[in-house]
Design a protein around this motif. Structure first.
Motif, PDB file in Angstrom:
ATOM      1  N   PRO A  77      -8.279  -4.435   1.777  1.00  0.00           N
ATOM      2  CA  PRO A  77      -7.903  -3.022   1.677  1.00  0.00           C
ATOM      3  C   PRO A  77      -7.416  -2.526   3.032  1.00  0.00           C
ATOM      4  O   PRO A  77      -7.970  -2.920   4.067  1.00  0.00           O
ATOM      5  N   LYS A  78      -6.382  -1.727   3.001  1.00  0.00           N
ATOM      6  CA  LYS A  78      -5.794  -1.292   4.271  1.00  0.00           C
ATOM      7  C   LYS A  78      -5.697   0.221   4.320  1.00  0.00           C
ATOM      8  O   LYS A  78      -4.998   0.826   3.519  1.00  0.00           O
ATOM      9  N   ARG A  79      -6.452   0.817   5.264  1.00  0.00           N
ATOM     10  CA  ARG A  79      -6.353   2.267   5.448  1.00  0.00           C
ATOM     11  C   ARG A  79      -5.030   2.548   6.145  1.00  0.00           C
ATOM     12  O   ARG A  79      -4.789   2.098   7.257  1.00  0.00           O
ATOM     13  N   LEU A  80      -4.172   3.307   5.462  1.00  0.00           N
ATOM     14  CA  LEU A  80      -2.794   3.452   5.932  1.00  0.00           C
ATOM     15  C   LEU A  80      -2.670   4.271   7.200  1.00  0.00           C
ATOM     16  O   LEU A  80      -1.806   4.021   8.021  1.00  0.00           O
ATOM     17  N   ALA A 110      -5.911   1.904  -4.397  1.00  0.00           N
ATOM     18  CA  ALA A 110      -4.931   1.193  -3.574  1.00  0.00           C
ATOM     19  C   ALA A 110      -4.078   2.155  -2.741  1.00  0.00           C
ATOM     20  O   ALA A 110      -3.782   1.888  -1.583  1.00  0.00           O
ATOM     21  N   ALA A 111      -3.691   3.294  -3.330  1.00  0.00           N
ATOM     22  CA  ALA A 111      -2.802   4.236  -2.639  1.00  0.00           C
ATOM     23  C   ALA A 111      -3.451   4.838  -1.398  1.00  0.00           C
ATOM     24  O   ALA A 111      -2.767   5.348  -0.516  1.00  0.00           O
ATOM     25  N   PHE A 112      -4.781   4.792  -1.331  1.00  0.00           N
ATOM     26  CA  PHE A 112      -5.473   5.346  -0.169  1.00  0.00           C
ATOM     27  C   PHE A 112      -6.072   4.261   0.713  1.00  0.00           C
ATOM     28  O   PHE A 112      -6.711   4.557   1.711  1.00  0.00           O
ATOM     29  N   GLY A 113      -5.882   3.009   0.305  1.00  0.00           N
ATOM     30  CA  GLY A 113      -6.458   1.913   1.066  1.00  0.00           C
ATOM     31  C   GLY A 113      -7.977   1.908   1.021  1.00  0.00           C
ATOM     32  O   GLY A 113      -8.631   1.346   1.888  1.00  0.00           O
ATOM     33  N   HIS A 114      -8.555   2.575  -0.010  1.00  0.00           N
ATOM     34  CA  HIS A 114     -10.006   2.511  -0.157  1.00  0.00           C
ATOM     35  C   HIS A 114     -10.416   1.079  -0.478  1.00  0.00           C
ATOM     36  O   HIS A 114      -9.651   0.329  -1.085  1.00  0.00           O
ATOM     37  N   ALA A 145       2.144   1.804  -3.486  1.00  0.00           N
ATOM     38  CA  ALA A 145       1.083   2.438  -4.285  1.00  0.00           C
ATOM     39  C   ALA A 145       1.035   3.939  -4.002  1.00  0.00           C
ATOM     40  O   ALA A 145       0.943   4.764  -4.911  1.00  0.00           O
ATOM     41  N   ARG A 146       1.126   4.283  -2.725  1.00  0.00           N
ATOM     42  CA  ARG A 146       1.090   5.683  -2.309  1.00  0.00           C
ATOM     43  C   ARG A 146       2.279   6.462  -2.873  1.00  0.00           C
ATOM     44  O   ARG A 146       2.141   7.565  -3.382  1.00  0.00           O
ATOM     45  N   THR A 175      -3.398   2.354 -13.715  1.00  0.00           N
ATOM     46  CA  THR A 175      -2.887   3.542 -13.006  1.00  0.00           C
ATOM     47  C   THR A 175      -3.998   4.197 -12.190  1.00  0.00           C
ATOM     48  O   THR A 175      -3.786   4.573 -11.029  1.00  0.00           O
ATOM     49  N   ILE A 227       3.028  -0.935 -11.177  1.00  0.00           N
ATOM     50  CA  ILE A 227       1.610  -0.885 -10.836  1.00  0.00           C
ATOM     51  C   ILE A 227       0.905  -2.166 -11.289  1.00  0.00           C
ATOM     52  O   ILE A 227      -0.057  -2.577 -10.668  1.00  0.00           O
ATOM     53  N   PHE A 268      -4.834  -5.991  -2.379  1.00  0.00           N
ATOM     54  CA  PHE A 268      -5.519  -4.736  -2.029  1.00  0.00           C
ATOM     55  C   PHE A 268      -7.032  -4.809  -2.218  1.00  0.00           C
ATOM     56  O   PHE A 268      -7.758  -4.018  -1.626  1.00  0.00           O
ATOM     57  N   ILE A 297      -6.557   2.794 -10.896  1.00  0.00           N
ATOM     58  CA  ILE A 297      -6.904   1.936  -9.761  1.00  0.00           C
ATOM     59  C   ILE A 297      -5.840   2.001  -8.667  1.00  0.00           C
ATOM     60  O   ILE A 297      -6.151   2.128  -7.484  1.00  0.00           O
ATOM     61  N   ILE A 298      -4.572   1.966  -9.057  1.00  0.00           N
ATOM     62  CA  ILE A 298      -3.510   2.003  -8.046  1.00  0.00           C
ATOM     63  C   ILE A 298      -3.387   3.401  -7.419  1.00  0.00           C
ATOM     64  O   ILE A 298      -3.308   3.529  -6.201  1.00  0.00           O
ATOM     65  N   TYR A 299      -3.411   4.445  -8.251  1.00  0.00           N
ATOM     66  CA  TYR A 299      -3.243   5.815  -7.731  1.00  0.00           C
ATOM     67  C   TYR A 299      -4.427   6.267  -6.877  1.00  0.00           C
ATOM     68  O   TYR A 299      -4.258   6.998  -5.920  1.00  0.00           O
ATOM     69  N   GLU A 327       0.828  -1.206   0.000  1.00  0.00           N
ATOM     70  CA  GLU A 327       0.000   0.000   0.000  1.00  0.00           C
ATOM     71  C   GLU A 327       0.864   1.259   0.000  1.00  0.00           C
ATOM     72  O   GLU A 327       0.502   2.274  -0.587  1.00  0.00           O
ATOM     73  N   ALA A 355       1.806   6.973  -6.576  1.00  0.00           N
ATOM     74  CA  ALA A 355       0.788   7.990  -6.866  1.00  0.00           C
ATOM     75  C   ALA A 355       1.344   9.386  -6.602  1.00  0.00           C
ATOM     76  O   ALA A 355       1.134  10.309  -7.389  1.00  0.00           O
TER      77      ALA A 355
END
Lengths: 184, 151
Positions: free
Chosen positions: A130-133, B60-64, A92-93, B53, A117, A126, B55-57, A89, A96
């Motif tokens: 899903p994991k809220r960071l 996944a990047a926010f853990g939604h 991914a962050r 992109t 990606i 994920f 989906i990941i940005y 995760e 982004a």
């Protein structure tokens, strides 16, 4: 949380910065790769990367001759690198926030693989988990808000009860995530 | 010059904007695709695109939770579309200038999808690079003669 080294592609190919772009394209076609890693030239030199995007945006889009251009002219060096134990995760962050799609996985000076990606999409969990960071930060803020609401509306008010429910839900979610992480 | 039609990927899969992101990921995994085309809802509606992109940005990047998010929340719509007759060098230029990596190929209906990977692997930009002048001459065969006579 899964780690970068669990989903990275270990099949990674390097190229010299002095190679021609045509050589890089040939290598990418042969190996079915979308990026090549540019090896450091010496101990103090950073890693670099050249991707299909670099080649299409900077060479093909201008009709430049790939046989006359060199990798060092279009590569990204130094490039963002990822530690093998970084959570997926967080990868991914990082991607982004830096607007990138792949990075070499490096420990110390050693190239272990490349993570993209696509690796995250196809191999990580994920969707299932899903994991809220930053859930601990969210809990902290919800607590502050609940205290403020209760001070203003009274500790027996419905608003106060609702605000603490929010805190409890977040805490339940956090402990749920921790359990899942331990189980995996 | 090679055309978009010659190198595009014809195996293209569509999805509704109202589908969940989890459904989109499942479809992408099953078909081994990096992007799905979002079909127009009616005649006046534009095409859309949802990529790995996005989906990941954005998820996944926010853990939604992908099961609770929908394609319409993260898709690009309207998206850039490519005409099947467009030359590959122009597709590369269009992609570079708009900072995109893939686009649906459309003429009346959806014919396929073209990506930077298609250009890298299937086009002849290495064997036959084309400068602006060469492109211009291909389109205007009289250009070279005109230059000669001007001198």
């Amino acid at each position: 949380m899964m780690q970068a080294d669990e989903i990275m592609t270990k099949d990674v190919v390097t190229v010299r910065g002095s190679a021609t772009v045509a050589d890089a394209v040939k290598l990418m076609k042969e190996k079915g790769l979308r990026a090549l890693i540019v090896e450091p030239r010496h101990d103090q030199d950073p890693y670099g990367i050249v991707t299909e995007t670099d080649i299409i945006y900077k060479v093909a889009a201008f009709g430049h001759d790939p046989k006359k251009m060199r990798v060092y002219e279009i590569m990204i060096k130094p490039c963002v690198i990822v530690s093998p134990d970084l959570g997926v995760e967080y990868v991914a962050r990082l991607f982004a926030q830096t607007r990138i799609r792949r990075a070499p996985v490096i420990q110390g000076k050693e190239l272990l693989g490349i993570i993209s990606i696509s690796d995250i999409l196809f191999k990580s969990d994920f969707v299932e988990k899903p994991k809220r960071l930053f859930i601990e930060d969210e809990i902290e803020i919800a607590r502050e808000e609940a205290r403020a609401v209760c001070a203003e509306k009274g500790s027996n008010s419905p608003e106060c009860a609702v605000a603490w429910d929010v805190v409890e839900e977040l805490q339940a979610e956090a402990s749920h995530q921790r359990k899942k992480a331990q189980a995996s | 010059m090679m055309k978009a039609r010659e190198i595009m990927t014809k195996d293209v899969v569509t999805i509704r904007g109202s589908a969940t992101v989890a459904e989109a990921v499942k479809l992408m995994k099953e078909k081994g695709l990096r992007a799905l085309v979002v079909e127009p809802r009616h005649e006046m509606d534009p095409y859309g695109l949802v990529t790995e992109t996005d989906i990941i940005y954005k998820v996944a990047a926010f853990g939604h939770d992908p099961k609770k998010m929908h394609v319409y929340e993260i898709m690009t719509k309207p998206c850039v579309v490519v005409n099947p007759e467009l030359g590959v060098e122009y597709v590369a230029r269009l992609f570079a200038q708009t900072r995109i990596r893939r686009a649906p190929v459309i003429q009346g209906s959806l014919l396929g999808i073209i990506s930077i990977s298609d250009i890298l692997r299937k086009s002849d930009f290495v064997e036959r690079p084309k400068s602006n002048f060469e492109l211009y001459c291909e389109e205007n065969p009289s250009a070279i003669e005109a230059r000669i006579y001007e001198d």
